[in-house]
Design a protein around this motif. Sequence first.
Motif: not given
Length: 513
Positions: A231, A258, A262, A265, A294, A298, A428
């Motif tokens: 990620p 990933n 995210y 995060t 982030t 995405i 990120a």
Amino acid sequence: MYPFLDRQAFEDKVFGPNLSEDLCANSAFSALYHTVLALGCQYHEGGAFDPGNGKAWKLFQVSLGLVSEILMPQGTLMSLQALIAMSIFTMTTCCLQIDEVLLMEATRMVQGLGYHRAQATGDQRHKNTCYRTFWVLYYMEKQTSFLGNKSSMISDIDIGCPIPDVPESVFGEYNWFLSAIKFGRILSQAYACVFSVSAAFQTTGAHHIAIDEIEARLEKWRTEVPVGFRPGMPLLDRNCLSSFFPQPSFKMIVLHTNFSYYALTIALSRLNVSVSRQPQSLRQEKSKRLLMYTARAIVEGSKIVDIAAHTPNFILSVLPLAALFILFDFVVHNPTHPETRNNLALLDVAAGHFSLLDYKSGGFLPGSILTEFAHIARQFVKDYDINQLRPPQQEPTEMGSSITGFTSVDTEISMQPNETNSNDNNNAGLQDNMVESWSPREFLNYPITPETTLHGVPENPRTTQYNIQTLFGFMVPEFGHDQSTSEMLSRWEEDRNFSVLSVEACSNRILMY
């Protein structure tokens, strides 16, 4: 991805001469068999976004009809495997309302069977299968509980079984099985330390220490993931993925790894922004930037997501929707910030993703409504720029400072090309080196959810249970004997209309704001 079966033993039974007798005599095996067929059918044009349609649903319906027979007697390994297989199927859009129910029953059953403890007695022939079945359920339940803002039903301090070797879940240098279990453990620690009701009453300093500890563990986990799956690194496009990963499942492993990272995060960054209430502090600004990067990652990653019925709802719509909301907030609260131009562009990308989802689902998932957010954001920035060019009034407005936090002089300076290149957004997890380059005039504004009161007592928004999936509002149809087909179709249409109205109401509220 979910290696809970002994594949050789299962296939031997399926292709054996007594399949018909086994299906009639063993409800658990019949449910497992039909769910495995339904899962495979989804990948061969047999799936559908809405319940009740497609070959996959018809096969899964057979398994649903056997749930009561699986749950009532004492649990067995095959009963547990059937529930896990059904839980995997319900991760898609056609089963939004029953996914947690089946997973909870599987979690209850696995603890009743004692698979979370080291087996010293009992049937030793299937010991390895019991272990792998437990650990698959472990990381499924941990993620589902965390995303629903609920405590896990599996206590980490009560686990004594080893993690077995699962060769089929090793993709090149990446041991997906072990990595998913480690991430599930981090989710469990994160909820207990910073997101639970008890954690919400910590002091600000204690919150910061707990968040830093979880972020350190998350970063350690991230760096242990091989580069191709890691990620925070740029995701490959569809053509590169096809050549780089020889198996189709490789891409889904990349997306799961990933997007799971995210999601955590985002949760930690939003909490940091909420806790660090000092305006223009470096800690808060770092969290805002990480939140924005982030969300961008995405949206950029959504371009390789298969818009198909077999794609888990978490990857297909939930996380892209969260990213769209985050970028929208950053745009309307920072209309003159240098990063706004990139955020507007990515809002258009997110809108395109949901428009394609609307088209592929035949309108069942009304994603095209979400394109209004990109339009509203762009129009807001345009109108704000026009208002800034108007001659000053006798009573100057506070719009520039109240919404963006910038004065007109600050705006001119912050628009100079001294901002860090936004093409580095994909990293990120590696933003620490950017902190020193920020000046107060470049700080981002992001709304902090105000605390509400319930019966006069402050209610912490971090402790309220809310699942973004509920925005879709879909219900799985009931297949009662006294319910006609027309009645079921009418109910599905009402549920679909409700979901459309829910999203429209959300858009109207933003427009009024």
